[in-house]
Design a protein around this motif. Sequence first.
Motif, PDB file in Angstrom:
ATOM      1  N   PHE A  58      38.781  36.538  56.173  1.00 23.45           N
ATOM      2  CA  PHE A  58      38.608  35.997  55.451  1.00 23.45           C
ATOM      3  C   PHE A  58      39.037  35.166  54.379  1.00 23.45           C
ATOM      4  O   PHE A  58      40.072  35.711  53.959  1.00 23.45           O
ATOM      5  CB  PHE A  58      37.935  37.179  54.236  1.00 23.45           C
ATOM      6  CG  PHE A  58      37.397  37.382  53.199  1.00 23.45           C
ATOM      7  CD1 PHE A  58      36.903  35.696  53.424  1.00 23.45           C
ATOM      8  CD2 PHE A  58      37.067  38.363  52.330  1.00 23.45           C
ATOM      9  CE1 PHE A  58      35.524  35.657  51.476  1.00 23.45           C
ATOM     10  CE2 PHE A  58      36.324  38.076  50.892  1.00 23.45           C
ATOM     11  CZ  PHE A  58      36.040  36.986  50.891  1.00 23.45           C
TER      12      PHE A  58
ATOM     13  N   LEU B 139      40.503  32.140  45.420  1.00 22.62           N
ATOM     14  CA  LEU B 139      40.722  33.610  44.399  1.00 22.62           C
ATOM     15  C   LEU B 139      41.954  33.351  45.135  1.00 22.62           C
ATOM     16  O   LEU B 139      43.176  33.936  45.615  1.00 22.62           O
ATOM     17  CB  LEU B 139      40.239  34.778  45.837  1.00 22.62           C
ATOM     18  CG  LEU B 139      40.218  35.854  44.434  1.00 22.62           C
ATOM     19  CD1 LEU B 139      39.330  37.137  45.583  1.00 22.62           C
ATOM     20  CD2 LEU B 139      41.514  36.495  44.057  1.00 22.62           C
TER      21      LEU B 139
ATOM     22  N   GLY C 124      33.064  36.239  49.624  1.00 22.82           N
ATOM     23  CA  GLY C 124      33.356  36.912  48.690  1.00 22.82           C
ATOM     24  C   GLY C 124      33.072  36.490  46.683  1.00 22.82           C
ATOM     25  O   GLY C 124      31.365  35.939  46.763  1.00 22.82           O
TER      26      GLY C 124
ATOM     27  N   ASN D 144      26.873  37.344  48.271  1.00 16.81           N
ATOM     28  CA  ASN D 144      27.971  38.348  48.863  1.00 16.81           C
ATOM     29  C   ASN D 144      27.310  39.226  47.838  1.00 16.81           C
ATOM     30  O   ASN D 144      27.280  39.071  46.772  1.00 16.81           O
ATOM     31  CB  ASN D 144      29.271  37.418  48.427  1.00 16.81           C
ATOM     32  CG  ASN D 144      30.399  38.646  48.372  1.00 16.81           C
ATOM     33  OD1 ASN D 144      30.735  38.754  49.177  1.00 16.81           O
ATOM     34  ND2 ASN D 144      31.284  38.591  47.534  1.00 16.81           N
ATOM     35  N   GLU D 145      27.320  40.683  48.222  1.00 19.45           N
ATOM     36  CA  GLU D 145      27.472  41.489  47.470  1.00 19.45           C
ATOM     37  C   GLU D 145      26.678  41.692  46.153  1.00 19.45           C
ATOM     38  O   GLU D 145      27.063  41.931  44.611  1.00 19.45           O
ATOM     39  CB  GLU D 145      28.936  42.124  46.771  1.00 19.45           C
ATOM     40  CG  GLU D 145      29.907  42.258  47.585  1.00 19.45           C
ATOM     41  CD  GLU D 145      31.615  42.599  47.388  1.00 19.45           C
ATOM     42  OE1 GLU D 145      31.761  42.883  46.325  1.00 19.45           O
ATOM     43  OE2 GLU D 145      31.794  43.535  48.287  1.00 19.45           O
TER      44      GLU D 145
ATOM     45  N   HIS E 182      30.684  46.562  52.832  1.00 22.54           N
ATOM     46  CA  HIS E 182      32.383  46.232  52.720  1.00 22.54           C
ATOM     47  C   HIS E 182      32.983  47.579  52.717  1.00 22.54           C
ATOM     48  O   HIS E 182      31.447  48.528  52.231  1.00 22.54           O
ATOM     49  CB  HIS E 182      32.413  45.410  51.699  1.00 22.54           C
ATOM     50  CG  HIS E 182      31.438  44.165  52.005  1.00 22.54           C
ATOM     51  ND1 HIS E 182      31.881  42.782  50.678  1.00 22.54           N
ATOM     52  CD2 HIS E 182      31.207  43.347  52.630  1.00 22.54           C
ATOM     53  CE1 HIS E 182      30.758  41.760  50.793  1.00 22.54           C
ATOM     54  NE2 HIS E 182      31.305  42.068  52.564  1.00 22.54           N
TER      55      HIS E 182
ATOM     56  N   GLU F 109      34.140  43.238  54.901  1.00 19.76           N
ATOM     57  CA  GLU F 109      35.246  42.656  53.886  1.00 19.76           C
ATOM     58  C   GLU F 109      35.756  44.252  54.397  1.00 19.76           C
ATOM     59  O   GLU F 109      34.593  44.882  54.398  1.00 19.76           O
ATOM     60  CB  GLU F 109      34.862  42.560  52.745  1.00 19.76           C
ATOM     61  CG  GLU F 109      35.000  41.085  52.702  1.00 19.76           C
ATOM     62  CD  GLU F 109      34.100  41.156  50.854  1.00 19.76           C
ATOM     63  OE1 GLU F 109      34.589  41.682  50.237  1.00 19.76           O
ATOM     64  OE2 GLU F 109      33.671  40.256  50.605  1.00 19.76           O
TER      65      GLU F 109
ATOM     66  N   TRP G 235      43.185  48.317  49.552  1.00 18.48           N
ATOM     67  CA  TRP G 235      43.270  48.322  48.717  1.00 18.48           C
ATOM     68  C   TRP G 235      42.939  48.466  47.219  1.00 18.48           C
ATOM     69  O   TRP G 235      41.985  49.488  46.519  1.00 18.48           O
ATOM     70  CB  TRP G 235      42.015  46.651  48.098  1.00 18.48           C
ATOM     71  CG  TRP G 235      42.400  45.970  47.074  1.00 18.48           C
ATOM     72  CD1 TRP G 235      42.651  46.031  46.250  1.00 18.48           C
ATOM     73  CD2 TRP G 235      40.763  45.040  46.459  1.00 18.48           C
ATOM     74  NE1 TRP G 235      42.612  44.997  44.748  1.00 18.48           N
ATOM     75  CE2 TRP G 235      40.944  44.685  44.593  1.00 18.48           C
ATOM     76  CE3 TRP G 235      39.043  45.079  46.718  1.00 18.48           C
ATOM     77  CZ2 TRP G 235      40.003  44.360  44.667  1.00 18.48           C
ATOM     78  CZ3 TRP G 235      38.562  44.236  45.797  1.00 18.48           C
ATOM     79  CH2 TRP G 235      39.452  43.225  44.945  1.00 18.48           C
TER      80      TRP G 235
ATOM     81  N   ALA H  47      40.049  41.408  55.085  1.00 12.14           N
ATOM     82  CA  ALA H  47      39.785  40.529  53.495  1.00 12.14           C
ATOM     83  C   ALA H  47      41.098  40.924  53.014  1.00 12.14           C
ATOM     84  O   ALA H  47      41.471  42.085  52.962  1.00 12.14           O
ATOM     85  CB  ALA H  47      39.125  41.183  52.414  1.00 12.14           C
ATOM     86  N   GLN H  48      42.075  39.901  53.129  1.00  9.24           N
ATOM     87  CA  GLN H  48      41.830  38.717  53.252  1.00  9.24           C
ATOM     88  C   GLN H  48      43.147  37.618  54.232  1.00  9.24           C
ATOM     89  O   GLN H  48      43.088  38.535  54.842  1.00  9.24           O
ATOM     90  CB  GLN H  48      41.765  37.675  52.079  1.00  9.24           C
ATOM     91  CG  GLN H  48      40.306  38.084  50.696  1.00  9.24           C
ATOM     92  CD  GLN H  48      40.214  37.106  50.470  1.00  9.24           C
ATOM     93  OE1 GLN H  48      40.455  35.693  50.013  1.00  9.24           O
ATOM     94  NE2 GLN H  48      39.396  37.991  49.087  1.00  9.24           N
TER      95      GLN H  48
ATOM     96  N   ILE I 211      45.086  40.496  48.961  1.00 11.03           N
ATOM     97  CA  ILE I 211      45.065  41.401  50.265  1.00 11.03           C
ATOM     98  C   ILE I 211      45.272  41.152  51.528  1.00 11.03           C
ATOM     99  O   ILE I 211      44.303  41.450  52.356  1.00 11.03           O
ATOM    100  CB  ILE I 211      43.651  42.289  49.324  1.00 11.03           C
ATOM    101  CG1 ILE I 211      42.553  41.590  49.626  1.00 11.03           C
ATOM    102  CG2 ILE I 211      43.859  43.136  48.710  1.00 11.03           C
ATOM    103  CD1 ILE I 211      40.821  42.428  49.289  1.00 11.03           C
TER     104      ILE I 211
END
Length: 519
Positions: free
Chosen positions: A53, A57, A99, A200-201, A271, A321, A325, A371-372, A377
């Motif tokens: 991913f 970011l 993301g 996303n999310e 995720h 994802e 983390w 991710a990623q 991360i």
Amino acid sequence: MKNLTALSRRSFSKVLIAGPWVLRGQQAPPRAHIKIDTERVIDDIDPKIYGNFAEHLGRCIEGGIFAENSPLSDANGYRRDVLDAAKKLGVSILRWPGGNFSSNYHWKDGIGPRDKRPPRLEMAWGTVESNRFGTHEFLNYCEMLGTEPYICANLGTGTWEEAQQWVEYVNSSQDTAMTRLRKENGRGDPWKVTYWGLGNEIDGPWQMGHRSAEDYGKFALEAAKLMKWTDPNIKLIAAGSSNYTNGIDWIGWNRTVLDFLKTHADYLSLHMYVGNTANDFGDFLADSLLLNERIKITEGVINGVMSGQPRSRKVYIAWDEWNVWYRARGNSQRGRNILEERYNLEDALVVATFLNTFVNNAHIIKIANMAQLVNVIAPIFTDEKRMFLQTIYYPLALFANNTKGKAMELLVKGPTYPHRTFGEVPHLDASAALDDRTLVINVVNRHRDQPVETDIELEDKQFSGPVEVSEVNAGDIKAENSFDSTAVKTVQRSTKAEKSLLRYSFPPHSYTMLKATLA
Ligand code: AHR
């Protein structure tokens, strides 16, 4: 021999029976048994479970994949060392542009001459987005890397038309305003991107454009219709659950979203991130059991919702994802050098158990993205002049480059340890794949201090020739890599099997891949 003469006759005979462990005052190592019947197949392993991913970011794209004025980059601004490491990692599918970032990304900002693109306030992670890396830069990168692109559309602040036009710009061969624009920007042939995310999310209050499951379901269905009418060959990934906070009905979210999207979505995205906040090795290494539980629950939800649909209509899980983390996390993570998690051996072992879990659920997990990819991360870490491979790079590379073909059902019998919620957790976590005559067996030994002596037995076949051993391990579970040293990496050797039996002692806190040829 000195020690032996000092022993009484009784204890001497014990040594002969039990081996040198008793002599050293230790317990014999635990024993395990793995049985493999090559006719017991779970399903084909989709290579897309070894994806990554790349989000706008921190330094994932700017300063990671893409560093325009760096001597380490090519003429188009791509970091050559990162590209090379990503190629060796075997990235099978690359998700972009987020993301959380994707929920306010307007793709038209990222096309045309780079110097004319508008810088925009980036609210998900608190920077300014230059837009110098956009659709062309991403898709050209995927071509160079030899990976399948996966674009996540903006279903936060974006519109249906914007999502539809993105598919048209990227995939259409017809003569339209969008395809003319693409040609003006230097790309004649469409890229034909198959995988498109419907946001996303959206279940998370942190998301720009967060909605209820009903509101998202209705909105995403209209986007999905327009996107599929633009290109019927695309596959759509609906935003499933990412929010497992106590009291949140994450299962209900998935059910409602699928109820709306069952005729149009091809995958449900899930995720999950984990961490060793309690500094408890055994507990941390058991997180893959939670992953497995969530997969099984979601599979049940999918089966329930899809029960009235034609049997040919399938929805799979895209676990797009996942990773360890927990250190570089929280409200302080805004700006450029953020989410720069540094990984150790225990994190690499957790990564291997997650990959085992995806392989063991090969019938329903058809996409997964660590991710990623770089700095954020990530398995690859850079500064302006250098690059190193984090501990988690090694298990992912071993799986992606070797665990192919058919996932095998395994019988694993062995020692367990107590766990606060799962009762008992097996010390050995395993998966296996058969590709023609190549059998790959992945084993994580969750025992912190002891090896596990294991008999691996083939029920219907025999081994032939030497067995390749690849081990990811180190003396210390907290060992990390850095620009200057590589404490954790893959070490290779070989071992022998006899007929249908392979005896192997899996060292404490290790991940081992055994690669054998069958007769
Ligand atoms: O991968 C980092 C962030 O984690 C992503 O932007 C978001 O989707 C998730 O919460």
